[in-house]
Design a protein around this motif. Structure first.
Motif, mmCIF file in Angstrom:
data_model
loop_
_atom_site.group_PDB
_atom_site.id
_atom_site.type_symbol
_atom_site.label_atom_id
_atom_site.label_comp_id
_atom_site.label_asym_id
_atom_site.label_seq_id
_atom_site.Cartn_x
_atom_site.Cartn_y
_atom_site.Cartn_z
ATOM 1 N N MET A 1 -29.685 132.783 101.182
ATOM 2 C CA MET A 1 -29.161 131.682 100.401
ATOM 3 C C MET A 1 -30.292 131.086 99.569
ATOM 4 O O MET A 1 -31.302 130.687 100.125
ATOM 5 N N PRO A 2 -30.161 130.994 98.267
ATOM 6 C CA PRO A 2 -31.213 130.403 97.457
ATOM 7 C C PRO A 2 -31.273 128.897 97.659
ATOM 8 O O PRO A 2 -30.256 128.255 97.879
ATOM 9 N N SER A 3 -32.447 128.339 97.600
ATOM 10 C CA SER A 3 -32.606 126.902 97.759
ATOM 11 C C SER A 3 -32.811 126.261 96.401
ATOM 12 O O SER A 3 -33.502 126.789 95.558
ATOM 13 N N GLN A 4 -32.211 125.130 96.206
ATOM 14 C CA GLN A 4 -32.352 124.377 94.971
ATOM 15 C C GLN A 4 -32.994 123.036 95.299
ATOM 16 O O GLN A 4 -32.348 122.010 95.236
ATOM 17 N N GLY A 5 -34.244 123.030 95.725
ATOM 18 C CA GLY A 5 -34.919 121.790 96.064
ATOM 19 C C GLY A 5 -34.372 121.246 97.372
ATOM 20 O O GLY A 5 -34.283 121.961 98.347
ATOM 21 N N ASP A 6 -34.000 119.955 97.384
ATOM 22 C CA ASP A 6 -33.510 119.323 98.609
ATOM 23 C C ASP A 6 -32.157 119.854 99.057
ATOM 24 O O ASP A 6 -31.811 119.764 100.221
ATOM 25 N N LEU A 7 -31.377 120.369 98.152
ATOM 26 C CA LEU A 7 -30.018 120.776 98.474
ATOM 27 C C LEU A 7 -29.828 122.268 98.216
ATOM 28 O O LEU A 7 -29.839 122.704 97.073
ATOM 29 N N PRO A 8 -29.673 123.059 99.269
ATOM 30 C CA PRO A 8 -29.440 124.490 99.055
ATOM 31 C C PRO A 8 -28.021 124.706 98.525
ATOM 32 O O PRO A 8 -27.059 124.181 99.060
ATOM 33 N N LEU A 9 -27.917 125.438 97.467
ATOM 34 C CA LEU A 9 -26.627 125.667 96.833
ATOM 35 C C LEU A 9 -26.350 127.156 96.791
ATOM 36 O O LEU A 9 -27.239 127.950 96.521
ATOM 37 N N GLU A 10 -25.119 127.512 97.051
ATOM 38 C CA GLU A 10 -24.732 128.905 96.988
ATOM 39 C C GLU A 10 -23.766 129.081 95.821
ATOM 40 O O GLU A 10 -22.793 128.333 95.687
ATOM 41 N N LYS A 11 -24.052 130.052 94.985
ATOM 42 C CA LYS A 11 -23.238 130.278 93.792
ATOM 43 C C LYS A 11 -21.764 130.413 94.181
ATOM 44 O O LYS A 11 -21.411 131.139 95.085
ATOM 45 N N GLY A 12 -20.927 129.687 93.484
ATOM 46 C CA GLY A 12 -19.491 129.760 93.715
ATOM 47 C C GLY A 12 -18.964 128.765 94.734
ATOM 48 O O GLY A 12 -17.760 128.602 94.856
ATOM 49 N N ASP A 13 -19.838 128.114 95.488
ATOM 50 C CA ASP A 13 -19.389 127.161 96.500
ATOM 51 C C ASP A 13 -19.198 125.745 95.968
ATOM 52 O O ASP A 13 -18.525 124.940 96.589
ATOM 53 N N ILE A 14 -19.801 125.415 94.834
ATOM 54 C CA ILE A 14 -19.694 124.070 94.276
ATOM 55 C C ILE A 14 -18.316 123.913 93.627
ATOM 56 O O ILE A 14 -17.919 124.707 92.792
ATOM 57 N N GLU A 15 -17.609 122.880 94.053
ATOM 58 C CA GLU A 15 -16.301 122.600 93.473
ATOM 59 C C GLU A 15 -16.381 121.504 92.410
ATOM 60 O O GLU A 15 -15.674 121.551 91.417
ATOM 61 N N THR A 29 -19.070 118.040 95.747
ATOM 62 C CA THR A 29 -18.138 118.615 96.708
ATOM 63 C C THR A 29 -18.313 120.124 96.657
ATOM 64 O O THR A 29 -18.489 120.712 95.589
ATOM 65 N N GLN A 30 -18.303 120.710 97.847
ATOM 66 C CA GLN A 30 -18.449 122.157 97.971
ATOM 67 C C GLN A 30 -17.382 122.684 98.912
ATOM 68 O O GLN A 30 -16.753 121.925 99.636
ATOM 69 N N LYS A 31 -17.173 123.969 98.909
ATOM 70 C CA LYS A 31 -16.080 124.574 99.674
ATOM 71 C C LYS A 31 -16.234 124.435 101.174
ATOM 72 O O LYS A 31 -15.246 124.363 101.897
ATOM 73 N N LYS A 32 -17.481 124.405 101.664
ATOM 74 C CA LYS A 32 -17.693 124.365 103.114
ATOM 75 C C LYS A 32 -19.007 123.673 103.440
ATOM 76 O O LYS A 32 -19.854 123.481 102.575
ATOM 77 N N LYS A 33 -19.155 123.314 104.684
ATOM 78 C CA LYS A 33 -20.391 122.754 105.199
ATOM 79 C C LYS A 33 -21.469 123.831 105.134
ATOM 80 O O LYS A 33 -21.208 125.006 105.403
ATOM 81 N N ILE A 34 -22.692 123.433 104.765
ATOM 82 C CA ILE A 34 -23.803 124.375 104.665
ATOM 83 C C ILE A 34 -24.960 123.871 105.507
ATOM 84 O O ILE A 34 -25.309 122.689 105.458
ATOM 85 N N SER A 35 -25.566 124.757 106.272
ATOM 86 C CA SER A 35 -26.789 124.449 107.004
ATOM 87 C C SER A 35 -27.912 125.282 106.420
ATOM 88 O O SER A 35 -27.703 126.425 105.994
ATOM 89 N N HIS A 36 -29.098 124.709 106.388
ATOM 90 C CA HIS A 36 -30.243 125.383 105.788
ATOM 91 C C HIS A 36 -31.507 125.021 106.556
ATOM 92 O O HIS A 36 -31.681 123.873 106.949
ATOM 93 N N VAL A 37 -32.380 125.998 106.753
ATOM 94 C CA VAL A 37 -33.684 125.753 107.368
ATOM 95 C C VAL A 37 -34.735 125.779 106.266
ATOM 96 O O VAL A 37 -34.839 126.760 105.527
ATOM 97 N N PHE A 38 -35.476 124.694 106.138
ATOM 98 C CA PHE A 38 -36.605 124.656 105.220
ATOM 99 C C PHE A 38 -37.784 125.286 105.958
ATOM 100 O O PHE A 38 -38.347 124.702 106.884
ATOM 101 N N LYS A 39 -38.116 126.501 105.576
ATOM 102 C CA LYS A 39 -39.054 127.337 106.318
ATOM 103 C C LYS A 39 -40.442 126.731 106.462
ATOM 104 O O LYS A 39 -41.037 126.802 107.533
ATOM 105 N N GLN A 40 -40.964 126.141 105.421
ATOM 106 C CA GLN A 40 -42.330 125.624 105.454
ATOM 107 C C GLN A 40 -42.507 124.543 106.524
ATOM 108 O O GLN A 40 -43.561 124.443 107.129
ATOM 109 N N ILE A 41 -41.472 123.750 106.759
ATOM 110 C CA ILE A 41 -41.573 122.662 107.741
ATOM 111 C C ILE A 41 -40.714 122.908 108.973
ATOM 112 O O ILE A 41 -40.663 122.081 109.874
ATOM 113 N N LYS A 42 -40.008 124.033 108.992
ATOM 114 C CA LYS A 42 -39.163 124.424 110.125
ATOM 115 C C LYS A 42 -38.167 123.329 110.514
ATOM 116 O O LYS A 42 -38.023 122.975 111.673
ATOM 117 N N LYS A 43 -37.457 122.812 109.510
ATOM 118 C CA LYS A 43 -36.454 121.769 109.735
ATOM 119 C C LYS A 43 -35.095 122.255 109.286
ATOM 120 O O LYS A 43 -34.949 122.804 108.201
#
Length: 111
Positions: A1-15, A29-43
């Motif tokens: 999943m590509p990250s867009q800064g603070d908010l990871p966005l997946e193409k086609g999910d943004i409504e 608003t997006q189609k579904k709940k999204i979880s993302h791990v920010f790798k550098q800080i492991k959050k």
């Protein structure tokens, strides 16, 4: 999943995305709940299908729809701001009044 800064966005999910300039209110608003791990800080951060906030210069207040995992607990993020003038740290505040500053570089676009 590509990250867009603070908010990871997946193409086609943004409504819908909107911005009321007069009130400083934004929503996404997006189609579904999204979880993302920010790798550098492991959050891990979770974004509900609807995320809202009031924006000011270098700050988002009254944030809804964003939770972050700290140890074993999920905390609602209610405010995010970039320190000024260095812009090296992003500070996140929870609804319980806790805050944590993290390197802003951890939220830069991932390729």
């Amino acid at each position: 999943m590509p990250s867009q800064g603070d908010l990871p966005l997946e193409k086609g999910d943004i409504e819908e995305f909107g911005y009321n300039r007069e009130a400083g209110f934004i929503w996404l608003t997006q189609k579904k709940k999204i979880s993302h791990v920010f790798k550098q800080i492991k959050k891990m951060v979770s974004y509900e299908p609807e995320v809202t906030a009031f924006v000011e210069t270098y700050k988002m207040k009254k944030v809804t729809g964003v939770t972050a995992k700290e140890l074993l607990l999920w905390h609602c993020v209610v405010e995010i701001y970039l320190d000024n003038p260095s812009f090296e740290k992003l500070t996140f505040k929870t609804g319980m009044g806790l805050s944590r500053s993290l390197p802003a570089s951890a939220f830069e676009l991932e390729h």
